[in-house]
Design a protein around this motif. Structure first.
Motif, mmCIF file in Angstrom:
data_model
loop_
_atom_site.group_PDB
_atom_site.id
_atom_site.type_symbol
_atom_site.label_atom_id
_atom_site.label_comp_id
_atom_site.label_asym_id
_atom_site.label_seq_id
_atom_site.Cartn_x
_atom_site.Cartn_y
_atom_site.Cartn_z
ATOM 1 N N SER A 75 107.235 35.577 -2.118
ATOM 2 C CA SER A 75 107.523 34.181 -2.513
ATOM 3 C C SER A 75 108.870 33.727 -3.113
ATOM 4 O O SER A 75 109.487 34.850 -3.574
ATOM 5 C CB SER A 75 106.239 33.900 -3.680
ATOM 6 O OG SER A 75 106.393 34.893 -4.602
ATOM 7 N N SER A 78 101.551 23.148 3.566
ATOM 8 C CA SER A 78 100.740 23.111 2.518
ATOM 9 C C SER A 78 99.581 22.409 2.622
ATOM 10 O O SER A 78 99.445 21.603 3.575
ATOM 11 C CB SER A 78 101.455 22.718 0.930
ATOM 12 O OG SER A 78 102.628 23.241 0.699
ATOM 13 N N VAL A 92 105.804 18.655 1.782
ATOM 14 C CA VAL A 92 105.178 20.035 1.346
ATOM 15 C C VAL A 92 104.896 21.001 2.346
ATOM 16 O O VAL A 92 104.123 21.965 2.279
ATOM 17 C CB VAL A 92 103.805 19.522 0.652
ATOM 18 C CG1 VAL A 92 103.935 18.483 -0.602
ATOM 19 C CG2 VAL A 92 102.775 18.799 1.869
ATOM 20 N N ASN A 123 99.385 18.578 -4.028
ATOM 21 C CA ASN A 123 100.267 18.457 -2.759
ATOM 22 C C ASN A 123 99.992 17.035 -2.029
ATOM 23 O O ASN A 123 101.061 16.265 -1.813
ATOM 24 C CB ASN A 123 99.957 19.364 -1.918
ATOM 25 C CG ASN A 123 100.072 20.910 -2.407
ATOM 26 O OD1 ASN A 123 101.082 20.982 -3.093
ATOM 27 N ND2 ASN A 123 99.369 21.764 -1.611
ATOM 28 N N ILE A 127 103.025 25.472 -0.470
ATOM 29 C CA ILE A 127 102.909 25.555 -1.989
ATOM 30 C C ILE A 127 101.602 26.301 -2.373
ATOM 31 O O ILE A 127 100.585 26.033 -2.110
ATOM 32 C CB ILE A 127 103.018 24.425 -2.406
ATOM 33 C CG1 ILE A 127 104.195 23.538 -2.023
ATOM 34 C CG2 ILE A 127 102.865 24.301 -3.977
ATOM 35 C CD1 ILE A 127 104.179 22.115 -2.226
ATOM 36 N N GLY A 148 96.688 26.517 -9.210
ATOM 37 C CA GLY A 148 97.141 27.177 -7.966
ATOM 38 C C GLY A 148 96.419 28.065 -7.305
ATOM 39 O O GLY A 148 94.926 27.893 -7.576
ATOM 40 N N ILE A 203 107.988 24.705 -7.704
ATOM 41 C CA ILE A 203 106.827 25.007 -6.887
ATOM 42 C C ILE A 203 106.967 26.623 -6.476
ATOM 43 O O ILE A 203 108.064 27.063 -6.203
ATOM 44 C CB ILE A 203 106.503 24.038 -5.591
ATOM 45 C CG1 ILE A 203 107.875 23.941 -4.926
ATOM 46 C CG2 ILE A 203 105.907 22.989 -5.869
ATOM 47 C CD1 ILE A 203 107.780 23.336 -3.756
ATOM 48 N N CYS A 216 110.494 22.240 -0.542
ATOM 49 C CA CYS A 216 109.533 23.011 0.299
ATOM 50 C C CYS A 216 110.003 23.409 1.883
ATOM 51 O O CYS A 216 109.916 22.202 2.549
ATOM 52 C CB CYS A 216 108.051 22.695 0.161
ATOM 53 S SG CYS A 216 106.908 23.767 0.937
ATOM 54 N N THR A 242 110.305 30.636 -5.786
ATOM 55 C CA THR A 242 110.523 29.451 -6.558
ATOM 56 C C THR A 242 111.376 28.353 -6.434
ATOM 57 O O THR A 242 112.665 28.705 -6.413
ATOM 58 C CB THR A 242 110.290 29.685 -8.251
ATOM 59 O OG1 THR A 242 109.404 30.839 -8.454
ATOM 60 C CG2 THR A 242 110.245 28.696 -8.952
ATOM 61 N N VAL A 288 106.265 29.053 -3.375
ATOM 62 C CA VAL A 288 106.028 28.830 -1.954
ATOM 63 C C VAL A 288 105.991 30.440 -1.188
ATOM 64 O O VAL A 288 106.640 31.157 -1.792
ATOM 65 C CB VAL A 288 106.732 28.096 -1.224
ATOM 66 C CG1 VAL A 288 106.986 26.609 -1.845
ATOM 67 C CG2 VAL A 288 108.410 28.659 -1.151
ATOM 68 N N VAL A 329 110.700 20.927 -6.592
ATOM 69 C CA VAL A 329 109.542 20.301 -6.002
ATOM 70 C C VAL A 329 109.977 19.863 -4.611
ATOM 71 O O VAL A 329 109.112 19.777 -3.592
ATOM 72 C CB VAL A 329 108.624 19.302 -6.819
ATOM 73 C CG1 VAL A 329 109.640 17.947 -7.065
ATOM 74 C CG2 VAL A 329 107.385 18.979 -6.362
#
Length: 400
Positions: free
Chosen positions: A279, A237, A234, A224, A293, A321, A267, A287, A281, A269, A284
């Protein structure tokens, strides 16, 4: 390859062999809860005995800071050590002085002794010459089997190797050979996977690796910070925004050395950090401001799989992660599975180390399929950073 003596190069017949081991194991209510480190020293002890030597084990336990602290006595390790070795172990209430001398003098071929915590004496961590000489007076040879303590210049890890004929134990030997195969003289291309929360704790590591590897994969919270450095938002994050300039410097150095940096392209999130949290997907750059993330997405994993398949050597430190909680362990698990499959097929030399890394590979069920897993923690990290490890340097000097 580092040049050092091993047990095979040493004349041990009839000698007391002071053997530095790592017995800093987890203990609860006086019981050892994880015997991994104890199990790993068994080949060294047995091989010293087979060569006619009498192993006298030196180790530290916890941080007594030069004081005698009964809760940090190595005495509580003895039952687990005896179970691993399949024989009784003589426990000695001190590691120097008359008590130690008399106990060691009474040992017979076939015996094993464990001396009390070296850190009960301030001279251990000070690498004090007088304390080291008192230890050396007990034996006729020295074997270091504690790579995990090799980054410390202590009396039992460094000074002793300069006072007695010295060599590496089997675990130290295996560790140094594996590390040499990973970064010293590796088969190329080489990939490094570096994950974890903070760039600030792995700055030296990243700077060293961009000189040494062909592919550098950056995962976890660290990724990040690199995304922020590339002006990608981000949300909430974990990111060290004040390290963005440093991240850019690493990216610039990588470009200059021809090291390809891999960052997430998609990512996973979530709004909350908990198991089973809802969550999604996303690409990138998308976010949401109120999300964080918590993992790399499937497209990132696929790109990583393709890059890894083209490599011959892999060195891994840190997860991709928040691997501790489902479903944010998916990228780490998938990448680990790829590495394990390639290793088992003979296509990849894979070396991994660091506490979180070992935990993540165990969780993925593939730790046994890697070429080598280092349990050394700090020493593994400092070696990856390109630092000289005093315990290893002393063994190399002993060989010369």
């Amino acid at each position: 390859m580092a040049k050092f003596n091993t047990i095979d190069d040493m004349e041990l017949q009839g000698k007391v062999v002071l053997t530095r081991v790592d017995l800093n194991v987890p203990v609860e209510n006086g019981q050892v809860t994880d015997t991994t480190r104890i199990d790993k020293i068994v080949p060294t002890v047995k091989d010293i005995q087979a060569a006619g030597g009498i192993p006298v084990l030196l180790a530290h336990f916890d941080r007594p800071k030069g004081q005698r602290v009964e809760s940090m006595s190595l005495r509580q390790i003895v039952p687990a050590l005896e179970a691993a070795l399949g024989q009784s172990v003589v426990f000695v209430d001190d590691c120097i002085g008359g008590v130690a001398k008399r106990a060691v003098a009474a040992l017979q071929p076939g015996d094993v002794a464990l001396l009390e915590n070296t850190r009960f004496h301030a001279g251990e961590e000070q690498n004090d010459a007088t304390f080291a000489a008192s230890l050396a007076a007990l034996g006729g040879a020295y074997v270091n089997d504690a790579f995990s303590a090799a980054h410390r210049a202590h009396a039992s890890t460094e000074a002793l190797a300069r006072l007695l004929p010295a060599g590496a134990g089997r675990l130290m030997e295996a560790e140094l050979k594996a590390l040499d195969a990973a970064l010293g003289n590796p088969q190329r291309p080489v990939m490094a996977v570096v994950g974890g929360a903070k760039v600030s704790t792995k700055l030296d590591l990243l700077m060293n690796l961009v000189d040494k590897v062909d592919h550098l994969v950056i995962g976890g919270g660290m990724a990040n910070t690199f995304l922020v450095a590339r002006e990608i938002e981000v949300g909430k994050s974990l990111a060290e925004r004040d390290m963005a300039d440093t991240a850019r410097a690493i990216l610039g150095k990588a470009e200059a050395t021809g090291c390809q940096i891999h960052l997430p392209v998609d990512i996973v999130v979530a709004r909350e950090f908990k198991a089973g949290a809802e969550s999604q997907t996303l690409p990138v750059g998308e976010c949401p401001d109120d999300a964080m993330i918590l993992d790399a997405g499937p497209a990132t994993v696929e790109a990583l799989r393709q890059a890894m398949t083209a490599c011959k050597t892999l060195i891994w430190n840190g997860p991709l992660g928040a691997f501790e909680i489902d479903p944010f362990d998916a990228a780490t698990n998938a990448a680990a599975k790829t590495a394990a499959d390639l290793t088992m097929a003979g296509a990849l030399v894979s070396v991994a180390g660091g506490g979180d890394t070992v935990a993540a590979l165990n969780k993925a069920g593939v730790a046994g399929d890697f070429t080598f897993i280092s349990t050394a923690g700090g020493a593994f990290l400092e070696w990856m950073e390109g630092k000289i490890l005093p315990g290893v340097a002393a063994l190399e000097a002993a060989r010369r």
